[in-house]
Design a protein around this motif. Structure first.
Motif, PDB file in Angstrom:
ATOM      1  N   ASP A 350       0.832  -1.195   0.000  1.00 19.74           N
ATOM      2  CA  ASP A 350       0.000   0.000   0.000  1.00 19.74           C
ATOM      3  C   ASP A 350       0.877   1.259   0.000  1.00 19.74           C
ATOM      4  N   LYS A 351       1.170   1.713  -1.211  1.00 21.41           N
ATOM      5  CA  LYS A 351       2.059   2.876  -1.356  1.00 21.41           C
ATOM      6  C   LYS A 351       1.471   4.104  -0.652  1.00 21.41           C
ATOM      7  N   GLU A 352       0.150   4.244  -0.702  1.00 21.66           N
ATOM      8  CA  GLU A 352      -0.527   5.384  -0.076  1.00 21.66           C
ATOM      9  C   GLU A 352      -0.277   5.411   1.425  1.00 21.66           C
ATOM     10  N   LEU A 353      -0.350   4.252   2.022  1.00 19.12           N
ATOM     11  CA  LEU A 353      -0.139   4.148   3.471  1.00 19.12           C
ATOM     12  C   LEU A 353       1.262   4.626   3.827  1.00 19.12           C
ATOM     13  N   ILE A 354       2.217   4.139   3.081  1.00 16.31           N
ATOM     14  CA  ILE A 354       3.606   4.479   3.373  1.00 16.31           C
ATOM     15  C   ILE A 354       3.832   5.975   3.156  1.00 16.31           C
ATOM     16  N   HIS A 357       2.409   8.063   5.944  1.00 19.94           N
ATOM     17  CA  HIS A 357       3.230   8.024   7.157  1.00 19.94           C
ATOM     18  C   HIS A 357       4.514   8.836   6.996  1.00 19.94           C
ATOM     19  N   ILE A 358       4.995   8.903   5.763  1.00 15.66           N
ATOM     20  CA  ILE A 358       6.144   9.781   5.509  1.00 15.66           C
ATOM     21  C   ILE A 358       5.733  11.222   5.820  1.00 15.66           C
ATOM     22  N   GLU A 359       4.526  11.573   5.290  1.00 10.19           N
ATOM     23  CA  GLU A 359       3.991  12.928   5.531  1.00 10.19           C
ATOM     24  C   GLU A 359       3.845  13.191   7.015  1.00 10.19           C
ATOM     25  N   LYS A 360       3.270  12.226   7.693  1.00  8.64           N
ATOM     26  CA  LYS A 360       2.948  12.375   9.116  1.00  8.64           C
ATOM     27  C   LYS A 360       4.187  12.731   9.935  1.00  8.64           C
ATOM     28  N   TYR A 361       5.310  12.162   9.573  1.00  3.79           N
ATOM     29  CA  TYR A 361       6.510  12.337  10.391  1.00  3.79           C
ATOM     30  C   TYR A 361       7.514  13.323   9.801  1.00  3.79           C
ATOM     31  N   LYS A 362       7.140  13.881   8.647  1.00  5.20           N
ATOM     32  CA  LYS A 362       8.061  14.713   7.895  1.00  5.20           C
ATOM     33  C   LYS A 362       8.631  15.875   8.721  1.00  5.20           C
TER      34      LYS A 362
END
Ligand code: TRP
Length: 366
Positions: A350-354, A357-362
């Motif tokens: 699930d590329k969207e999920l990953i 989460h990248i966004e979330k912790y950016k």
């Protein structure tokens, strides 16, 4: 048009007998020979058999080949149906584990077949968890193949009902249409639902020692038929005999056709005439037993002959099971993937999920 997909199976705890034959095997052959289906899977349910035989894996091992030989000898054709072994399709176990979250303890406790099996086995309070939950694993067996037609004996109806509930619960919980609701197919002849043993007492069952096996020799069949329970009050030939509860007549109801009469007992046109004579008196038990023996022999002879052929090709039989298991696995793994997708446990795909989460912790560390 939805596909017609058949799945059914048997626990390998013993050889198959006439009860299996009229209860489900005969229906499987009819479907196979009608060609009116899209896919057909027949499973040797070794994992289910182990749920109450954990201490005796050897018994299961030895009976897998017996059941496979019985399948091939009644005429199931490995070119047309996929014969496989349950434990060799690990996807089924994975599905079972996910479905467990959709079933309550009290629902399992209400399953009448499991209830009576628990009594029969004297488990009392030490019921193996695996045994108790096998209806869930059976739902996995069925749904993994998207099977919608399940030819089984009457005792399996609660399993199919529970599978249907799991399908509905899964599809509504995960808002999808991944799983398909199965339907049981029972024999339409009432006596075939519960063929009694030769003692007339209860259902034909290995533990009661009252079976005629598909692999019994002519002599064994003759002995068993001649010892069958009839009407204990029918002492003299001239006495009126009772049809109801008379095992020989129950078997004739299950097995004989009008052609059998013209071949082996031409003084009667059909079973009704034979019954009427027995009821009036003047018809002896030996005569009806000999007729039943002839009827059974006509059915069992080709089965026995086919069995002989396969008994001399055991390696080929194992190869059939191995190839069938691979094929079953391929199908089950497609369903498992859909199930996991619906449950959103496809993290690495699930590329969207990953990305989210990248966004979330950016900007967190800044
Ligand atoms: N419970 C069945 C029996 O005891 C065997 C079985 C296991 C089965 N899984 C199944 C039957 C799925 C039909 C569908 O004979």
């Amino acid at each position: 048009m939805s596909k017609k997909i058949i799945l059914t199976g048997d626990r390998p705890t013993g050889k198959l007998h006439l009860g299996h034959f009229v209860g489900s095997l005969r229906e499987r052959i009819n479907i196979q020979n009608s060609n009116d289906y899209d896919e057909m899977y027949i499973m040797i349910a070794d994992a289910q058999a182990l749920t109450d035989n954990a201490d005796n894996p050897n018994k299961i091992r030895e009976n897998i080949i017996e059941v496979a030989l019985d399948y091939l000898s009644v005429g199931l054709n490995p070119e047309k149906v996929t014969l496989f072994i349950q434990s060799q399709v690990p996807e089924l176990t994975e599905l079972t584990f996910f479905y467990m979250n959709l079933v309550t303890v009290s629902r399992l406790e209400r399953n009448p077949t499991v209830k009576s099996e628990i009594k029969l086995r004297n488990f009392n309070t030490s019921i193996p968890v695996g045994f108790w939950t096998y209806p869930i694993s059976q739902a996995a067996d069925i749904t993994a193949f998207k099977a919608n037609v399940i030819p089984v004996g009457e005792d399996q109806l609660p399993m199919i009902e529970q599978a249907r509930e799991i399908v509905r619960s899964f599809n509504s919980t995960y808002k999808c249409k991944v799983l398909v609701e199965p339907k049981a197919v029972l024999p339409d002849n009432e006596v075939c639902l519960r063929l009694p043993g030769i003692d007339g007492k209860a259902k034909m069952s290995k533990s009661l020692g009252n079976c005629i096996y598909l692999s019994d020799s002519t002599e064994e069949v003759r002995k068993k038929v001649m010892s069958m329970y009839t009407d204990p009050n029918h002492i003299k030939i001239d006495d009126p005999g009772q049809i109801e509860g008379n095992t020989v007549f129950i078997y004739l109801d299950a097995f004989c056709t009008d052609e059998h009469f013209s071949k082996y007992l031409p003084e009667y046109k059909n079973l009704d005439e034979l019954k009427a004579h027995y009821d009036r008196g003047g018809l002896g038990d030996v005569k009806i037993k000999k007729f039943l023996f002839n009827v059974l022999e006509e059915i069992l002879t080709p089965i026995r002959e086919r069995r002989k052929i396969y008994e001399n090709k055991i390696e080929e039989v194992y190869n059939i099971l191995e190839q069938g298991s691979l094929k079953a696995r391929a199908k089950a793994s497609i369903t498992l993937k859909e199930v996991k997708d619906a449950m959103k446990i496809n993290y690495f795909d699930d590329k969207e999920l990953i990305k989210s989460h990248i966004e979330k912790y950016k900007n967190k560390g800044e």
